[in-house]
Design a protein around this motif. Structure first.
Motif, PDB file in Angstrom:
ATOM      1  N   MET A 142       0.831  -1.205   0.000  1.00  0.00           N
ATOM      2  CA  MET A 142       0.000   0.000   0.000  1.00  0.00           C
ATOM      3  C   MET A 142       0.868   1.258   0.000  1.00  0.00           C
ATOM      4  O   MET A 142       0.516   2.277  -0.604  1.00  0.00           O
ATOM      5  N   LEU A 143       2.007   1.188   0.658  1.00  0.00           N
ATOM      6  CA  LEU A 143       2.918   2.335   0.705  1.00  0.00           C
ATOM      7  C   LEU A 143       3.518   2.603  -0.673  1.00  0.00           C
ATOM      8  O   LEU A 143       3.482   3.736  -1.166  1.00  0.00           O
ATOM      9  N   VAL A 144       4.064   1.569  -1.311  1.00  0.00           N
ATOM     10  CA  VAL A 144       4.773   1.804  -2.569  1.00  0.00           C
ATOM     11  C   VAL A 144       3.816   2.045  -3.730  1.00  0.00           C
ATOM     12  O   VAL A 144       4.198   2.661  -4.732  1.00  0.00           O
ATOM     13  N   MET A 145       2.573   1.587  -3.619  1.00  0.00           N
ATOM     14  CA  MET A 145       1.615   1.766  -4.711  1.00  0.00           C
ATOM     15  C   MET A 145       0.824   3.065  -4.604  1.00  0.00           C
ATOM     16  O   MET A 145       0.028   3.373  -5.485  1.00  0.00           O
ATOM     17  N   SER A 146       1.028   3.830  -3.542  1.00  0.00           N
ATOM     18  CA  SER A 146       0.214   5.028  -3.303  1.00  0.00           C
ATOM     19  C   SER A 146       0.472   6.097  -4.359  1.00  0.00           C
ATOM     20  O   SER A 146       1.570   6.220  -4.892  1.00  0.00           O
ATOM     21  N   ASN A 147      -0.564   6.880  -4.631  1.00  0.00           N
ATOM     22  CA  ASN A 147      -0.421   8.023  -5.533  1.00  0.00           C
ATOM     23  C   ASN A 147      -0.698   9.337  -4.818  1.00  0.00           C
ATOM     24  O   ASN A 147      -0.854  10.378  -5.461  1.00  0.00           O
ATOM     25  N   ASN A 148      -0.765   9.285  -3.491  1.00  0.00           N
ATOM     26  CA  ASN A 148      -1.025  10.499  -2.721  1.00  0.00           C
ATOM     27  C   ASN A 148      -0.438  10.357  -1.315  1.00  0.00           C
ATOM     28  O   ASN A 148      -0.134   9.250  -0.857  1.00  0.00           O
ATOM     29  N   PHE A 149      -0.289  11.484  -0.655  1.00  0.00           N
ATOM     30  CA  PHE A 149       0.361  11.503   0.652  1.00  0.00           C
ATOM     31  C   PHE A 149      -0.488  10.849   1.735  1.00  0.00           C
ATOM     32  O   PHE A 149       0.052  10.334   2.712  1.00  0.00           O
ATOM     33  N   LEU A 150      -1.804  10.865   1.582  1.00  0.00           N
ATOM     34  CA  LEU A 150      -2.663  10.238   2.587  1.00  0.00           C
ATOM     35  C   LEU A 150      -2.423   8.734   2.628  1.00  0.00           C
ATOM     36  O   LEU A 150      -2.203   8.157   3.711  1.00  0.00           O
ATOM     37  N   GLN A 151      -2.457   8.087   1.482  1.00  0.00           N
ATOM     38  CA  GLN A 151      -2.232   6.649   1.443  1.00  0.00           C
ATOM     39  C   GLN A 151      -0.789   6.318   1.796  1.00  0.00           C
ATOM     40  O   GLN A 151      -0.517   5.296   2.432  1.00  0.00           O
ATOM     41  N   LEU A 152       0.142   7.177   1.394  1.00  0.00           N
ATOM     42  CA  LEU A 152       1.539   6.983   1.773  1.00  0.00           C
ATOM     43  C   LEU A 152       1.669   6.948   3.291  1.00  0.00           C
ATOM     44  O   LEU A 152       2.351   6.084   3.849  1.00  0.00           O
ATOM     45  N   PHE A 153       0.990   7.870   3.964  1.00  0.00           N
ATOM     46  CA  PHE A 153       1.066   7.929   5.423  1.00  0.00           C
ATOM     47  C   PHE A 153       0.389   6.710   6.051  1.00  0.00           C
ATOM     48  O   PHE A 153       0.857   6.191   7.072  1.00  0.00           O
ATOM     49  N   PHE A 154      -0.682   6.234   5.443  1.00  0.00           N
ATOM     50  CA  PHE A 154      -1.339   5.026   5.946  1.00  0.00           C
ATOM     51  C   PHE A 154      -0.372   3.835   5.899  1.00  0.00           C
ATOM     52  O   PHE A 154      -0.198   3.105   6.875  1.00  0.00           O
ATOM     53  N   GLY A 155       0.239   3.622   4.727  1.00  0.00           N
ATOM     54  CA  GLY A 155       1.199   2.525   4.608  1.00  0.00           C
ATOM     55  C   GLY A 155       2.392   2.718   5.519  1.00  0.00           C
ATOM     56  O   GLY A 155       2.902   1.761   6.116  1.00  0.00           O
ATOM     57  N   TRP A 156       2.836   3.957   5.651  1.00  0.00           N
ATOM     58  CA  TRP A 156       3.970   4.315   6.513  1.00  0.00           C
ATOM     59  C   TRP A 156       3.700   3.892   7.957  1.00  0.00           C
ATOM     60  O   TRP A 156       4.544   3.276   8.613  1.00  0.00           O
ATOM     61  N   GLU A 157       2.529   4.252   8.455  1.00  0.00           N
ATOM     62  CA  GLU A 157       2.185   3.920   9.843  1.00  0.00           C
ATOM     63  C   GLU A 157       1.850   2.434   9.996  1.00  0.00           C
ATOM     64  O   GLU A 157       2.110   1.839  11.054  1.00  0.00           O
ATOM     65  N   ALA A 158       1.293   1.840   8.964  1.00  0.00           N
ATOM     66  CA  ALA A 158       0.934   0.418   9.051  1.00  0.00           C
ATOM     67  C   ALA A 158       2.175  -0.455   9.176  1.00  0.00           C
ATOM     68  O   ALA A 158       2.208  -1.385   9.998  1.00  0.00           O
ATOM     69  N   VAL A 159       3.221  -0.175   8.391  1.00  0.00           N
ATOM     70  CA  VAL A 159       4.444  -0.971   8.523  1.00  0.00           C
ATOM     71  C   VAL A 159       5.077  -0.755   9.892  1.00  0.00           C
ATOM     72  O   VAL A 159       5.665  -1.670  10.482  1.00  0.00           O
ATOM     73  N   GLY A 160       4.949   0.464  10.435  1.00  0.00           N
ATOM     74  CA  GLY A 160       5.463   0.721  11.777  1.00  0.00           C
ATOM     75  C   GLY A 160       4.716  -0.065  12.836  1.00  0.00           C
ATOM     76  O   GLY A 160       5.324  -0.628  13.760  1.00  0.00           O
ATOM     77  N   LEU A 161       3.402  -0.132  12.690  1.00  0.00           N
ATOM     78  CA  LEU A 161       2.591  -0.881  13.654  1.00  0.00           C
ATOM     79  C   LEU A 161       2.902  -2.371  13.600  1.00  0.00           C
ATOM     80  O   LEU A 161       3.104  -3.015  14.646  1.00  0.00           O
ATOM     81  N   VAL A 162       2.956  -2.937  12.401  1.00  0.00           N
ATOM     82  CA  VAL A 162       3.200  -4.376  12.290  1.00  0.00           C
ATOM     83  C   VAL A 162       4.619  -4.713  12.735  1.00  0.00           C
ATOM     84  O   VAL A 162       4.859  -5.769  13.335  1.00  0.00           O
ATOM     85  N   SER A 163       5.571  -3.827  12.471  1.00  0.00           N
ATOM     86  CA  SER A 163       6.935  -4.078  12.949  1.00  0.00           C
ATOM     87  C   SER A 163       6.968  -4.117  14.471  1.00  0.00           C
ATOM     88  O   SER A 163       7.709  -4.913  15.068  1.00  0.00           O
ATOM     89  N   TYR A 164       6.160  -3.284  15.111  1.00  0.00           N
ATOM     90  CA  TYR A 164       6.046  -3.306  16.579  1.00  0.00           C
ATOM     91  C   TYR A 164       5.544  -4.673  17.049  1.00  0.00           C
ATOM     92  O   TYR A 164       6.079  -5.259  18.003  1.00  0.00           O
ATOM     93  N   LEU A 165       4.551  -5.201  16.371  1.00  0.00           N
ATOM     94  CA  LEU A 165       4.003  -6.509  16.748  1.00  0.00           C
ATOM     95  C   LEU A 165       5.005  -7.633  16.515  1.00  0.00           C
ATOM     96  O   LEU A 165       5.057  -8.595  17.283  1.00  0.00           O
ATOM     97  N   LEU A 166       5.813  -7.513  15.467  1.00  0.00           N
ATOM     98  CA  LEU A 166       6.727  -8.591  15.114  1.00  0.00           C
ATOM     99  C   LEU A 166       8.028  -8.554  15.904  1.00  0.00           C
ATOM    100  O   LEU A 166       8.555  -9.592  16.293  1.00  0.00           O
ATOM    101  N   ILE A 167       8.569  -7.355  16.132  1.00  0.00           N
ATOM    102  CA  ILE A 167       9.804  -7.262  16.924  1.00  0.00           C
ATOM    103  C   ILE A 167       9.559  -7.775  18.338  1.00  0.00           C
ATOM    104  O   ILE A 167      10.401  -8.457  18.922  1.00  0.00           O
ATOM    105  N   GLY A 168       8.394  -7.467  18.882  1.00  0.00           N
ATOM    106  CA  GLY A 168       8.052  -7.945  20.221  1.00  0.00           C
ATOM    107  C   GLY A 168       7.196  -9.195  20.201  1.00  0.00           C
ATOM    108  O   GLY A 168       6.407  -9.423  21.123  1.00  0.00           O
ATOM    109  N   PHE A 169       7.342 -10.012  19.143  1.00  0.00           N
ATOM    110  CA  PHE A 169       6.486 -11.182  18.994  1.00  0.00           C
ATOM    111  C   PHE A 169       6.599 -12.115  20.197  1.00  0.00           C
ATOM    112  O   PHE A 169       5.598 -12.612  20.710  1.00  0.00           O
ATOM    113  N   TRP A 170       7.842 -12.362  20.654  1.00  0.00           N
ATOM    114  CA  TRP A 170       8.037 -13.185  21.850  1.00  0.00           C
ATOM    115  C   TRP A 170       7.878 -12.297  23.079  1.00  0.00           C
ATOM    116  O   TRP A 170       8.844 -11.952  23.761  1.00  0.00           O
ATOM    117  N   LEU A 171       6.639 -11.910  23.341  1.00  0.00           N
ATOM    118  CA  LEU A 171       6.362 -10.856  24.315  1.00  0.00           C
ATOM    119  C   LEU A 171       6.609 -11.270  25.764  1.00  0.00           C
ATOM    120  O   LEU A 171       6.522 -10.438  26.663  1.00  0.00           O
TER     121      LEU A 171
END
Length: 663
Positions: A142-171
């Motif tokens: 979604m980030l790389v396919m975006s054609n506007n800053f709104l969708q870019l920001f959505f993908g930007w924050e989404a990868v940040g959120l999922v990285s949070y879940l994965l880095i701390g997977f062994w919680l």
């Protein structure tokens, strides 16, 4: 084609939802099959899109999929921009993700052993992990396919959120929780700058659509704004630097780099995915996409160039003293991201994206090979406890060698073509900071070769330093682990040969990436480009190859011939080793200045604001004031007649005095 483009991100999203919501019902096999099929579909459709746009020469698709909101004439939309840059990123992301998904079947096969007995958090953890990595793929698409800053920001924050879940997977591990919080907080700092940049775009351009912003940019090139009264700032410089602050967080540039080494607390497959194809490449992609804006600000390009050069060299030095196999590879990621950023600052955007692409394959290969070693070593990650693994793990050995040679830029491997192109581009750049950046990336070649082959020799050659139980059970990992290694090794060797000409010198990014004529260093290099073989012969005679060979030679001498030398150097330069060991004290500075400052500010607000002003003055003070007034007033209600008569006489006297004075 619009439906095909829409299916590309939705396929991994569907797999993620099924594995995440119904993992308990479909079981382990169901979870990994549904997510692998989803990502495989995305990869195949990405190849179709690539063929349509690049080989068939179709016009770029720029269209709206969904209108979320219209406010005061400004449209907030979900839309796709499918061009040469997008399709390259889509193919890279989906292929690496597919390899990681397949590899995860083997790596996470015994994940229940990583959770305390009876832990509810470990229930269906295998299925949950597949759901997360598939969601990560969706977010990056979604980030790389975006054609506007709104969708870019959505993908930007989404990868940040999922990285949070994965880095701390062994919680259940305290270190994992600390690492994911650190990644989340550091990225919020970068994202705050990124959001300010988007806000500035919206304020001055009146739109969030890429095409409209890029079309209006030249007219606003000389526009100035006042952030602080009395001081004029270039609008383009402000926007580009704010956007780059976001890239510094996502792509781990100094000083927002501190989260990336700690992200190793997550399982190895996610380390490969974060470091190779998603998350950290988002910032590089974003700056390249914003080239029409960055080309209008020499200052912003200089900032990008200096930050990238510092990251490339100084973060590489930290890899020299790491003993955790994954952390060595992690610091190589930091350094290579610095190379990509340097290319962007030198206006060689195509070279930066080219290195992003080649790096994705050999870095995923190195991480997955490290994971293969970790599996064989019963999850011991200390390279000091390894040695001599070549005879036990031949496939892992040879693929690791391919990845290491690609990383150091050995002639003929993909990393050679992309890294040499960056060094040449910086050497030809007229940017004021280009001289510093050139020496930083040049010396970085030696450092990269030294720490890469230090790890390679200590892991696969020399004496066997593991315990007897581990040695007895050493063997090559299953095919589900080794097949992705082989498939990643192929592009790590061949991709540079095939793509250097089209991507860098034959107009692949024409109309997509915009470079001002005075900044176009790749055009000058391209005048002397006569094919991949000629480029290789030119590189063989260059200084980078000599430095890489010197790095390998020093690593061999230090760790194979005379292992006492590193210990002697460590003892003699203990202050320098301590500086590297403490990572330039960046964490301590952040803890003291930012965390300590936040705690101090909170303490002052608590004591002076909450306790003294609100509690003591407003709450308790108002009660005390009412009590004091009541204490006075109650004396007027004594119940004695003569007290009331006396009060009436005083009142009458006051009235008479008032009227007499008024007359």
């Amino acid at each position: 084609m619009e439906n095909l483009y829409l299916a590309i991100p939705l396929a991994p999203l569907a797999g993620s939802l099924v594995a995440g919501l119904f993992g308990g019902r479909i079981g382990r096999a169901g979870a990994h099959w549904v997510t692998i099929i989803g990502v495989a579909v995305a990869f195949l459709l990405s190849l179709v899109a690539y063929k349509h746009v690049v080989w068939d020469g179709a016009e770029a698709f720029n269209g709206t999929v969904y209108t979320w909101m219209v406010a005061e004439g400004v449209r907030f939309e979900v839309g796709f921009l499918i061009d040469q840059l997008t399709t390259l990123m889509m193919c890279t992301v989906t292929f690496v993700s597919l390899m990681v998904h397949v590899y995860t079947i083997g790596y996470m096969a015994h994940d229940e052993e990583n959770w305390p007995a009876g832990s509810l958090a470990g229930t269906n953890s295998y299925q949950r992990f597949f759901s997360y990595i598939s969601l990560f793929t969706f977010s990056m698409l979604m980030l790389v396919m975006s054609n506007n800053f709104l969708q870019l920001f959505f993908g930007w924050e989404a990868v940040g959120l999922v990285s949070y879940l994965l880095i701390g997977f062994w919680l259940k591990r305290e270190s994992a929780v600390y690492a994911n919080l650190k990644a989340f907080l550091v990225n919020r700092v970068g994202d705050f700058g990124f959001l300010l940049g988007i806000a500035a775009v919206y304020m001055h351009f009146g739109t969030l659509d890429y095409a409209e912003v890029f079309a209006k940019a030249p007219a606003l090139a000389e526009t100035t704004i006042q952030i602080f009264e009395g001081t004029d700032w270039s609008l383009m410089t402000v926007i580009c630097i704010f956007l780059f602050i976001g890239a510094m967080g996502k792509s781990a540039q100094v000083p927002l780099h501190v989260w990336l080494p700690d992200s190793m607390e997550g399982p190895t497959p996610i380390s490969a995915l974060i470091h190779a194809a998603t998350m950290v490449t988002a910032g590089i992609f974003m700056v390249a996409r914003m080239s029409p804006l960055y080309e209008l600000s020499e200052t912003a390009l200089s900032v990008v160039l200096v930050i990238g050069a510092i990251t490339a060299f100084f973060m590489g030095l930290l890899g020299l003293i790491q003993n955790d196999i994954k952390r060595v590879v992690a610091y190589s990621t930091l350094s290579q991201l610095g190379y990509m950023t340097v290319a962007l600052g030198a206006s060689a955007y195509a070279a930066g994206i080219f290195h992003l692409m080649t790096h994705a394959f050999f870095k995923a290969l190195l991480f997955l090979a490290a994971g293969s070693v970790i599996i064989a070593m019963h999850h011991d990650q200390d390279i000091r406890n390894m040695g001599g693994l070549k005879k036990y793990m031949p496939i892992t050995y040879w693929t690791s060698l391919v990845g290491s040679l690609a990383l150091i830029g050995f002639p003929g491997f993909s990393g050679f073509f992309s890294k040499d192109a960056i060094i040449e581009a910086v050497h030809h750049s007229t940017n004021p900071a280009a001289g510093f950046a050139y020496w930083a990336v040049l010396l970085g070649v030696f450092v990269t070769a030294l720490y890469s082959f230090r790890m390679f020799f200590l892991v696969f050659h020399g004496e066997e330093r593991m315990d007897e139980h581990t040695r007895h059970h050493l063997h090559e990992t299953p095919k589900v682990v080794t097949v992705p290694l082989i498939l990643l090794a192929i592009p790590s060797v061949a991709l540079g040969w095939i793509t250097i000409g089209p991507v860098l010198f034959h107009g692949y990014f024409d109309g997509v990436i915009h470079v001002a004529g005075e900044h176009d260093v790749l055009a000058g290099i391209g005048e002397h480009f006569h094919g991949s073989w000629a480029f290789l012969l030119h590189g063989v005679m260059g200084l980078p190859l000599l430095l890489a060979a010197a790095g390998v030679g020093v690593a061999y001498w230090f760790y194979m011939v005379n292992p006492s030398i590193p210990a002697a150097i460590k003892e003699k330069f203990s202050w320098l080793h301590k500086l590297f060991e403490n990572k330039y004290y960046a964490d301590e500075f952040n803890e003291l200045f930012f965390a300590g400052g936040a705690r101090l500010l909170g303490s002052l607000l608590w004591k002076n604001g909450d306790m003294r002003l609100i509690d003591s003055t407003l709450v308790d003070g108002s009660a005390k004031t009412v009590g004091w007034i009541s204490g006075i007033v109650r004396h007027l209600q004594s119940g004695y007649l003569y007290h009331y008569a006396f009060a009436m006489i005083l009142g009458l006297a006051a009235l008479l005095w008032y009227f007499v004075l008024a007359v």
